[in-house]
Design a protein around this motif. Sequence first.
Motif, PDB file in Angstrom:
ATOM      1  N   HIS A  76       0.724  -1.208   0.019  1.00  0.00           N
ATOM      2  CA  HIS A  76      -0.051   0.188  -0.201  1.00  0.00           C
ATOM      3  C   HIS A  76       0.855   1.430  -0.006  1.00  0.00           C
ATOM      4  CE1 HIS A  76      -3.298   2.508   1.724  1.00  0.00           C
ATOM      5  NE2 HIS A  76      -2.214   3.205   2.262  1.00  0.00           N
ATOM      6  N   GLU A  77       1.715   1.247   0.978  1.00  0.00           N
ATOM      7  CA  GLU A  77       2.624   2.592   0.957  1.00  0.00           C
ATOM      8  C   GLU A  77       3.595   2.712  -0.141  1.00  0.00           C
ATOM      9  OE1 GLU A  77       2.090   4.740   3.051  1.00  0.00           O
ATOM     10  OE2 GLU A  77       0.688   3.749   4.378  1.00  0.00           O
ATOM     11  N   TYR A  78       3.877   1.649  -0.802  1.00  0.00           N
ATOM     12  CA  TYR A  78       5.081   1.644  -1.845  1.00  0.00           C
ATOM     13  C   TYR A  78       4.278   2.248  -3.122  1.00  0.00           C
ATOM     14  CZ  TYR A  78       8.731   0.462  -5.164  1.00  0.00           C
ATOM     15  OH  TYR A  78       9.511   0.354  -6.208  1.00  0.00           O
ATOM     16  N   GLY A  79       2.686   2.105  -2.990  1.00  0.00           N
ATOM     17  CA  GLY A  79       2.150   2.737  -4.133  1.00  0.00           C
ATOM     18  C   GLY A  79       2.233   4.292  -3.885  1.00  0.00           C
ATOM     19  N   HIS A  80       2.187   4.875  -2.747  1.00  0.00           N
ATOM     20  CA  HIS A  80       2.369   6.222  -2.467  1.00  0.00           C
ATOM     21  C   HIS A  80       3.853   6.662  -2.953  1.00  0.00           C
ATOM     22  CE1 HIS A  80      -1.362   6.652  -0.432  1.00  0.00           C
ATOM     23  NE2 HIS A  80      -1.280   5.855   0.591  1.00  0.00           N
ATOM     24  N   VAL A  81       4.709   5.920  -2.573  1.00  0.00           N
ATOM     25  CA  VAL A  81       6.307   6.158  -2.756  1.00  0.00           C
ATOM     26  C   VAL A  81       6.362   6.507  -4.342  1.00  0.00           C
ATOM     27  CG1 VAL A  81       8.569   5.382  -2.766  1.00  0.00           C
ATOM     28  CG2 VAL A  81       7.028   5.097  -0.782  1.00  0.00           C
ATOM     29  N   LEU A  82       5.860   5.313  -5.122  1.00  0.00           N
ATOM     30  CA  LEU A  82       6.094   5.331  -6.556  1.00  0.00           C
ATOM     31  C   LEU A  82       5.386   6.701  -7.047  1.00  0.00           C
ATOM     32  CD1 LEU A  82       5.123   1.895  -7.563  1.00  0.00           C
ATOM     33  CD2 LEU A  82       7.597   3.141  -7.508  1.00  0.00           C
ATOM     34  N   PRO A  91      13.218  11.868  -3.183  1.00  0.00           N
ATOM     35  CA  PRO A  91      12.769  10.331  -3.063  1.00  0.00           C
ATOM     36  C   PRO A  91      12.025  10.109  -1.886  1.00  0.00           C
ATOM     37  CG  PRO A  91      14.896  11.119  -2.351  1.00  0.00           C
ATOM     38  CD  PRO A  91      14.476  12.162  -3.202  1.00  0.00           C
ATOM     39  N   ALA A  92      11.117   9.157  -1.842  1.00  0.00           N
ATOM     40  CA  ALA A  92      10.046   9.203  -0.848  1.00  0.00           C
ATOM     41  C   ALA A  92      10.522   7.849  -0.115  1.00  0.00           C
ATOM     42  CB  ALA A  92       8.703   8.993  -1.004  1.00  0.00           C
ATOM     43  N   HIS A  93       9.972   7.805   1.231  1.00  0.00           N
ATOM     44  CA  HIS A  93      10.441   6.640   1.991  1.00  0.00           C
ATOM     45  C   HIS A  93       9.119   6.117   2.897  1.00  0.00           C
ATOM     46  CE1 HIS A  93      14.655   7.627   1.533  1.00  0.00           C
ATOM     47  NE2 HIS A  93      14.538   9.046   1.884  1.00  0.00           N
ATOM     48  N   TRP A 123      -2.616   4.059  -4.204  1.00  0.00           N
ATOM     49  CA  TRP A 123      -2.221   2.787  -3.633  1.00  0.00           C
ATOM     50  C   TRP A 123      -3.149   1.663  -3.881  1.00  0.00           C
ATOM     51  CZ3 TRP A 123      -6.711   2.099  -1.113  1.00  0.00           C
ATOM     52  CH2 TRP A 123      -7.440   3.027  -0.472  1.00  0.00           C
ATOM     53  N   PRO A 124      -4.248   2.037  -4.189  1.00  0.00           N
ATOM     54  CA  PRO A 124      -5.289   0.815  -4.574  1.00  0.00           C
ATOM     55  C   PRO A 124      -4.656  -0.191  -5.755  1.00  0.00           C
ATOM     56  CG  PRO A 124      -6.747   2.728  -4.361  1.00  0.00           C
ATOM     57  CD  PRO A 124      -5.183   3.183  -4.530  1.00  0.00           C
ATOM     58  N   GLY A 127      -2.036  -1.773  -3.527  1.00  0.00           N
ATOM     59  CA  GLY A 127      -2.621  -2.294  -2.430  1.00  0.00           C
ATOM     60  C   GLY A 127      -3.246  -3.725  -2.519  1.00  0.00           C
ATOM     61  N   LEU A 128      -4.367  -3.531  -3.463  1.00  0.00           N
ATOM     62  CA  LEU A 128      -4.914  -4.839  -3.610  1.00  0.00           C
ATOM     63  C   LEU A 128      -4.048  -5.870  -4.559  1.00  0.00           C
ATOM     64  CD1 LEU A 128      -8.282  -3.088  -4.944  1.00  0.00           C
ATOM     65  CD2 LEU A 128      -7.669  -4.047  -2.814  1.00  0.00           C
ATOM     66  N   LEU A 129      -3.006  -5.538  -5.139  1.00  0.00           N
ATOM     67  CA  LEU A 129      -2.084  -6.638  -5.533  1.00  0.00           C
ATOM     68  C   LEU A 129      -1.592  -7.492  -4.677  1.00  0.00           C
ATOM     69  CD1 LEU A 129      -0.086  -4.758  -8.309  1.00  0.00           C
ATOM     70  CD2 LEU A 129      -1.972  -6.446  -8.782  1.00  0.00           C
ATOM     71  N   ALA A 130      -1.645  -7.165  -3.363  1.00  0.00           N
ATOM     72  CA  ALA A 130      -1.052  -7.911  -2.354  1.00  0.00           C
ATOM     73  C   ALA A 130      -2.011  -9.010  -1.959  1.00  0.00           C
ATOM     74  CB  ALA A 130      -0.990  -6.708  -0.928  1.00  0.00           C
ATOM     75  N   MET A 131      -3.152  -8.912  -2.423  1.00  0.00           N
ATOM     76  CA  MET A 131      -4.045 -10.073  -2.093  1.00  0.00           C
ATOM     77  C   MET A 131      -3.709 -11.316  -2.803  1.00  0.00           C
ATOM     78  SD  MET A 131      -7.869  -7.820  -2.560  1.00  0.00           S
ATOM     79  CE  MET A 131      -8.713  -9.368  -2.038  1.00  0.00           C
TER      80      MET A 131
END
Length: 290
Positions: A76-82, A91-93, A123-124, A127-131
């Motif tokens: 989820h948070e990696y979607g925000h980072v991208l 660069p985001a962390h 993120w969706p 985030g939903l890919l994590a399912m």
Amino acid sequence: MTETERPTPRPGPWDPRPEEAASRPAPAPSPAAPALSRGQSPAVAVVSTLLLGGFLWWATGTWVAAVAGVFGLFVHEYGHVLAMNRLGMGPAHIHIIPFLGGLAQGQRAPKSEWHGVLVSLAWPAFGLLAMIPFVGAWLLTGGGVFLFGAFFIAMINLLNLVPAPPLDGSKALGPVLARVHPMLEKAALIAVGVLVVVWGVTSGRWILAAFLAVSIIGHLKRGAWRPDEGPLTGGEAARSLGLYLLTGAVCAAAAIGALVPLADGTLIGAWDLGARFIGLDFRGVGGPGA
């Protein structure tokens, strides 16, 4: 003739006179670039992740949900980072907050509210890919607990759409409401705050309810809410609202879809399971015989 032997060139007609150059003030030094954050230290990140995973295990009673929650949070948070890196905020962390969740932090503010909306709704898709791994584990083993893990991931994304700070929903829907009228955003936050307190008291989710209530109060007490530059245009507000509603529909469909096999294949049963998970029970709403 060497470099040191070369005579000094005479000033041309476009050059300032020596006395004028001496009287001019020295140019102001350029402001130093802000120091870039290095993000969370590895030791703090590991400890925070373990605390978060342990809390989720205690709260859900299953290690699968704990793993799903932590994994879903990172994706989820990696979607925000991208999105932040793509829109010039990086660069985001990623920062892990024990017992509460995570936070994606960029180095710069978004250039406009439209960019802020895009970051909050980025993120969706991730985030939903994590399912997928948990649905795959269910297909291989038939264990319903893996479907619950997939449902848990979908709920992380769905609950983040609640328009209450610091959740992503407030950053996606808030600018839209503020464009209609600044007081509309504040009224919505007050209404959400009341509902959160009532929900926390009736469902026993005191930690999350208290955290959201304190965040909402702090948000209401602060000064300027919106930046002076880059407010949403009419078209951007319409697109923001559409993306927000579409995101909510996709997350809700993913959550219900993960529960359908656990509810004898019926949508009504899946809806009932999902409602009870968040502390709501509609089984007696229709009265006897309903």
